[in-house]
Design an enzyme around this catalytic site. Structure first.
Site, PDB file in Angstrom:
ATOM      1  N   CYS A  81       0.832  -1.214   0.000  1.00  0.00           N
ATOM      2  CA  CYS A  81       0.000   0.000   0.000  1.00  0.00           C
ATOM      3  C   CYS A  81       0.869   1.267   0.000  1.00  0.00           C
ATOM      4  CB  CYS A  81      -0.904  -0.014   1.227  1.00  0.00           C
ATOM      5  SG  CYS A  81      -1.839   1.505   1.430  1.00  0.00           S
ATOM      6  N   GLN A 237     -12.394  18.580   6.588  1.00  0.00           N
ATOM      7  CA  GLN A 237     -11.090  18.175   7.119  1.00  0.00           C
ATOM      8  C   GLN A 237     -11.156  16.724   7.581  1.00  0.00           C
ATOM      9  OE1 GLN A 237      -8.483  20.017   6.814  1.00  0.00           O
ATOM     10  NE2 GLN A 237      -9.440  21.970   6.261  1.00  0.00           N
ATOM     11  N   CYS A 362      -1.865  23.073   2.605  1.00  0.00           N
ATOM     12  CA  CYS A 362      -1.619  21.631   2.720  1.00  0.00           C
ATOM     13  C   CYS A 362      -0.421  21.215   1.884  1.00  0.00           C
ATOM     14  CB  CYS A 362      -2.866  20.833   2.343  1.00  0.00           C
ATOM     15  SG  CYS A 362      -3.462  21.208   0.694  1.00  0.00           S
TER      16      CYS A 362
HETATM   17  C1  LIG Z   1      -8.463  22.874   1.196  1.00  0.00           C
HETATM   18  S1  LIG Z   1     -10.187  23.015   0.832  1.00  0.00           S
HETATM   19  C2  LIG Z   1     -10.666  24.137   2.101  1.00  0.00           C
HETATM   20  C3  LIG Z   1     -12.130  24.243   2.393  1.00  0.00           C
HETATM   21  C4  LIG Z   1     -12.502  24.967   3.674  1.00  0.00           C
HETATM   22  N1  LIG Z   1     -11.729  26.167   3.883  1.00  0.00           N
HETATM   23  C5  LIG Z   1     -12.408  24.037   4.865  1.00  0.00           C
HETATM   24  O1  LIG Z   1     -11.434  24.106   5.615  1.00  0.00           O
HETATM   25  O2  LIG Z   1     -13.317  23.209   5.048  1.00  0.00           O
HETATM   26  C6  LIG Z   1     -10.132  23.966  -0.613  1.00  0.00           C
HETATM   27  C7  LIG Z   1     -11.482  24.366  -1.163  1.00  0.00           C
HETATM   28  O3  LIG Z   1     -11.244  25.196  -2.280  1.00  0.00           O
HETATM   29  C8  LIG Z   1     -12.166  24.869  -3.307  1.00  0.00           C
HETATM   30  N2  LIG Z   1     -11.518  25.317  -4.547  1.00  0.00           N
HETATM   31  C9  LIG Z   1     -10.551  24.707  -5.276  1.00  0.00           C
HETATM   32  N3  LIG Z   1     -10.124  25.515  -6.261  1.00  0.00           N
HETATM   33  C10 LIG Z   1     -10.839  26.669  -6.157  1.00  0.00           C
HETATM   34  C11 LIG Z   1     -10.836  27.900  -6.868  1.00  0.00           C
HETATM   35  N4  LIG Z   1     -10.019  28.087  -7.889  1.00  0.00           N
HETATM   36  N5  LIG Z   1     -11.668  28.868  -6.474  1.00  0.00           N
HETATM   37  C12 LIG Z   1     -12.517  28.675  -5.424  1.00  0.00           C
HETATM   38  N6  LIG Z   1     -12.556  27.535  -4.699  1.00  0.00           N
HETATM   39  C13 LIG Z   1     -11.726  26.550  -5.054  1.00  0.00           C
HETATM   40  C14 LIG Z   1     -12.382  23.395  -3.159  1.00  0.00           C
HETATM   41  O4  LIG Z   1     -13.641  23.019  -3.732  1.00  0.00           O
HETATM   42  C15 LIG Z   1     -12.351  23.232  -1.643  1.00  0.00           C
HETATM   43  O5  LIG Z   1     -13.635  23.388  -1.086  1.00  0.00           O
END
Ligand SMILES: C[S@@+](CC[C@H](N)C(=O)[O-])C[C@H]1O[C@@H](n2cnc3c(N)ncnc32)[C@H](O)[C@@H]1O
Length: 414
Positions: A81, A237, A362
């Site tokens: 894995c 998360q 991340c």
């Molecule tokens: C790391 S997650 C964070 C979500 C939220 N802040 C949380 O902690 O639950 C990144 C988020 O960005 C959104 N996303 C990805 N690319 C994006 C973009 N270009 N513009 C807006 N949202 C975007 C994804 O759908 C996702 O919900």
């Protein structure tokens, strides 16, 4: 001398590198070695040959490092894995490993000096709960014999498993894996969730279509002092303590005040928007920008009691470039996907004149590149915290506070 796949070579292993491996040298060539620790002498099997570098797995340890432990999972081995990178590393040493990667990326890609790094005193912190049983969302891949399993490292090959030790106990108890006799004809993925609200759900995914199998399709999560209701496949998360840990770090860095305005960019279901809205109060304003339809819908459903939150369904870069959101703004949370926010987004955020930005990252490399854009524009990384949201894996989460650098502003000293 040219080397071939499956060839075995003896190596002295050097420093850790991003990606869950260490660096060694063979005939002057770089070798990225998995399942190894710095300082070890190993026999490694070459797994990939590239122009200029090799990849290899340590298959026999000749001289073990003091931090080496027996991997608790029988699948966390060369050729099996690929989900965990660091099961062979003692838990405390995993934190040091990740800290080294963050420091190296901030130096090489972020351009931070040793003095700045000393001041930041970066240390990746463990979350409560230990290194196993934390993964509240597991997506098993399905092999040609319809068995659910996990993917090999850098491969689409499915390794059938009878357990995953980092999976939440409620997920481990599900009869979804091969040893339960369950088979998944037609499914590409078996998606499992064990939420902090106590819900356990299973769905299959085929050609992008999610089909509920058992448990509620909408799960409850508890975070930021609220109960959330989210479709099981909405972003959330993964570590049960992650959401509260990140919210606490972001609020401590930004110190939002009543009446302030804030942007929650890449806002998902609104975790940070809700926490910011509580702090800025009814006289403040929070704008959440999210591009995924599911995230937008979840934010709309979950934040109905917070009229000070506006939800914008758009890509962040588009919302800024087309002026769907415009400054001035006091505070910004940036929580982009692994690719980072990118220079155009960072510059547009700075043009809105915030007093502080909290950047939740991340991927340390993407974060470091964006930090360089901030510093190039006269801002500085004032605080940095690292969290081990993904024990046993190479991944790490960062929360950085960026503020205008008073020393570099044209009006400094006035
Ligand atoms: C790391 S997650 C964070 C979500 C939220 N802040 C949380 O902690 O639950 C990144 C988020 O960005 C959104 N996303 C990805 N690319 C994006 C973009 N270009 N513009 C807006 N949202 C975007 C994804 O759908 C996702 O919900």
């Amino acid at each position: 001398m040219s080397r071939g796949e499956a060839e075995r070579v003896e190596l002295t292993v050097g420093a850790v590198a991003p990606g869950g491996h260490c660096v060694a040298r063979l005939d002057g060539q770089v070798v990225f070695v998995r399942h190894a620790l710095p300082g070890e002498r190993v026999v490694a099997e070459i797994t990939e040959v590239h122009r200029g570098f090799l990849r290899a797995d340590a298959v026999t340890v000749l001289d073990a490092a003091a931090d080496r432990v027996e991997p608790p999972c029988p699948y966390a081995r060369p050729g099996r894995c690929g989900g965990c990178d660091l099961q062979h590393v003692a838990p405390a040493a995993q934190l040091d490993w990740k800290t080294s990667v963050v420091v190296e990326q901030l130096t090489r890609l972020g351009g931070l000096t040793p003095a700045e790094l000393d001041r930041l005193d970066v240390r990746v912190e463990a979350l409560p709960g230990g290194p196993l049983g934390w993964r509240s969302r597991v997506r098993y891949a399905v092999d040609a014999a319809d068995r659910a399993g996990l993917l090999k490292h850098r491969s689409h090959e499915v390794v059938p498993v009878d357990r995953c030790l980092i999976a939440h106990p409620a997920i481990r108890d599900l009869p979804v894996l091969a040893d339960s006799g369950t088979r998944w004809p037609d499914a590409e993925v078996v998606a499992t969730v064990a939420s902090t609200g106590g819900d356990v759900s299973v769905a299959t995914v085929t050609d992008g279509t999610t089909t509920p199998v058992s448990g509620p399709p909408v799960v409850r999560e508890v975070a930021a002092g609220r109960e959330w209701r989210l479709p099981a496949d909405t972003f959330w998360q993964v570590h049960p303590a992650a959401a509260d840990t990140l919210v606490a770090a972001v609020l401590a860095q930004l110190a939002p005040q009543p009446g302030e305005s804030a942007w929650d960019l890449y806002g998902g279901a609104g975790l940070f928007a809700a926490a910011l809205a509580d702090r800025v109060g009814p006289s403040g304003r929070v704008t959440l920008v999210e591009s995924a339809a599911q995230g937008v819908a979840a934010a709309r459903d979950n934040l109905t009691d917070l009229p000070q939150v506006e939800i914008v369904a758009a890509r962040v870069e588009t919302a800024l470039a087309r002026r769907r959101i415009t400054g001035p703004v006091d505070l910004v949370v940036l929580d982009p996907p692994r690719t980072g926010a990118g220079a155009p987004v960072v510059r547009a955020v700075l043009a809105a004149g915030p007093r502080a930005v909290a950047y939740v990252a991340c991927d340390p490399a993407a974060f470091a590149r964006d930090v360089r854009t901030f510093t190039g524009a006269g801002w500085r990384l004032a605080e940095l915290r690292g969290f081990d949201l993904f024990p046993m894996t190479q991944h790490v989460e960062l929360v950085g506070l960026l503020v205008p650098d008073a020393r570099r502003r044209p009006d400094a000293g006035c």
